[in-house]
Design an enzyme around this catalytic site. Structure first.
Site, PDB file in Angstrom:
ATOM      1  N   LYS A   9      69.064  15.822  79.075  1.00 34.51           N
ATOM      2  CA  LYS A   9      68.917  17.271  78.982  1.00 34.51           C
ATOM      3  C   LYS A   9      67.554  17.651  78.395  1.00 34.51           C
ATOM      4  O   LYS A   9      66.811  16.785  77.919  1.00 34.51           O
ATOM      5  CB  LYS A   9      70.074  17.831  78.173  1.00 34.51           C
ATOM      6  CG  LYS A   9      71.415  17.598  78.873  1.00 34.51           C
ATOM      7  CD  LYS A   9      72.542  18.241  78.126  1.00 34.51           C
ATOM      8  CE  LYS A   9      73.866  18.014  78.834  1.00 34.51           C
ATOM      9  NZ  LYS A   9      74.965  18.702  78.151  1.00 34.51           N
ATOM     10  N   TYR A  49      78.701  22.663  86.087  1.00 36.48           N
ATOM     11  CA  TYR A  49      79.632  22.962  84.989  1.00 36.48           C
ATOM     12  C   TYR A  49      80.809  23.837  85.432  1.00 36.48           C
ATOM     13  O   TYR A  49      81.436  24.495  84.610  1.00 36.48           O
ATOM     14  CB  TYR A  49      78.885  23.631  83.840  1.00 36.48           C
ATOM     15  CG  TYR A  49      78.020  22.680  83.046  1.00 36.48           C
ATOM     16  CD1 TYR A  49      78.551  21.522  82.495  1.00 36.48           C
ATOM     17  CD2 TYR A  49      76.675  22.941  82.836  1.00 36.48           C
ATOM     18  CE1 TYR A  49      77.760  20.649  81.763  1.00 36.48           C
ATOM     19  CE2 TYR A  49      75.878  22.077  82.095  1.00 36.48           C
ATOM     20  CZ  TYR A  49      76.433  20.931  81.562  1.00 36.48           C
ATOM     21  OH  TYR A  49      75.648  20.078  80.834  1.00 36.48           O
ATOM     22  N   ASN A 112      73.388  19.007  73.269  1.00 35.12           N
ATOM     23  CA  ASN A 112      73.629  17.601  73.527  1.00 35.12           C
ATOM     24  C   ASN A 112      72.453  17.021  74.308  1.00 35.12           C
ATOM     25  O   ASN A 112      71.847  17.703  75.124  1.00 35.12           O
ATOM     26  CB  ASN A 112      74.917  17.457  74.318  1.00 35.12           C
ATOM     27  CG  ASN A 112      75.671  16.221  73.971  1.00 35.12           C
ATOM     28  OD1 ASN A 112      75.067  15.188  73.731  1.00 35.12           O
ATOM     29  ND2 ASN A 112      76.987  16.310  73.943  1.00 35.12           N
ATOM     30  N   HIS A 115      74.203  14.057  79.450  1.00 34.33           N
ATOM     31  CA  HIS A 115      75.479  14.247  80.140  1.00 34.33           C
ATOM     32  C   HIS A 115      75.784  12.942  80.869  1.00 34.33           C
ATOM     33  O   HIS A 115      74.878  12.315  81.416  1.00 34.33           O
ATOM     34  CB  HIS A 115      75.389  15.383  81.165  1.00 34.33           C
ATOM     35  CG  HIS A 115      76.545  15.386  82.110  1.00 34.33           C
ATOM     36  ND1 HIS A 115      77.743  15.981  81.804  1.00 34.33           N
ATOM     37  CD2 HIS A 115      76.698  14.806  83.335  1.00 34.33           C
ATOM     38  CE1 HIS A 115      78.591  15.792  82.811  1.00 34.33           C
ATOM     39  NE2 HIS A 115      77.976  15.081  83.749  1.00 34.33           N
ATOM     40  N   GLU A 126      79.135  14.629  91.077  1.00 35.87           N
ATOM     41  CA  GLU A 126      77.859  14.949  90.432  1.00 35.87           C
ATOM     42  C   GLU A 126      76.679  14.274  91.128  1.00 35.87           C
ATOM     43  O   GLU A 126      75.620  14.893  91.290  1.00 35.87           O
ATOM     44  CB  GLU A 126      77.923  14.577  88.947  1.00 35.87           C
ATOM     45  CG  GLU A 126      78.897  15.456  88.195  1.00 35.87           C
ATOM     46  CD  GLU A 126      79.234  14.975  86.793  1.00 35.87           C
ATOM     47  OE1 GLU A 126      79.806  15.762  86.037  1.00 35.87           O
ATOM     48  OE2 GLU A 126      78.932  13.804  86.453  1.00 35.87           O
TER      49      GLU A 126
END
Length: 147
Positions: A9, A49, A112, A115, A126
């Site tokens: 991220k 998401y 965070n 992922h 994904e």
């Protein structure tokens, strides 16, 4: 062999720890078969998401991963999702063990650092969101010849 999607991220890029995080996954013996840096659109963030769309943190998640580039990755190995999740650590930083990526580099759940897919089904979904088949390279691993 199975595959797992992982995404570094924006905080990882901003803190300049991309190499350290990738080296943890490589050190586990996983094979990197897809890698790209990209700016995620709002549309892709919402698709990624989608399972959280009715949760109060949904907008914050989408805002964070669209705030700067991310590094999208596909890893391959035996029981890959389980291994990646072990190296990554628990989602909540307060529960992530020292020595895991989140345990060592993450202080706030909302920010965070990584992922990782939580199941083989999620990994397939994904990977399909972030990669075309021609962007994944199942290269011959010659490790045994190098050691």
């Amino acid at each position: 062999m199975t595959r797992c999607f992982a995404m570094l991220k924006p905080g990882v890029l901003n803190r300049r720890i991309v190499g350290q995080v990738i080296s943890r996954l490589e050190g586990k013996g996983l094979k990197l078969v897809g890698l790209k840096m990209m700016q995620i659109s709002e549309e892709l963030a919402h698709k990624h998401y989608a399972e959280h769309k009715d949760k109060p943190f949904f907008n914050d998640l989408c805002s964070y991963i669209t705030s700067a580039p991310v590094v999208a990755m596909v890893w391959q190995g035996d029981d890959c999702v389980t291994l990646v999740r072990k190296v990554v650590g628990a989602t909540k930083p307060s529960e992530a063990a020292p020595g895991t990526i989140r345990g060592d580099f993450c202080a706030h759940t909302n920010y965070n650092v990584i992922h990782a897919s939580d199941s083989d089904e999620s990994a397939n979904r994904e990977i399909g969101l972030f990669f075309n088949e021609n962007e994944i390279f199942d290269w011959k691993d010659n490790l045994s010849e190098w050691i």
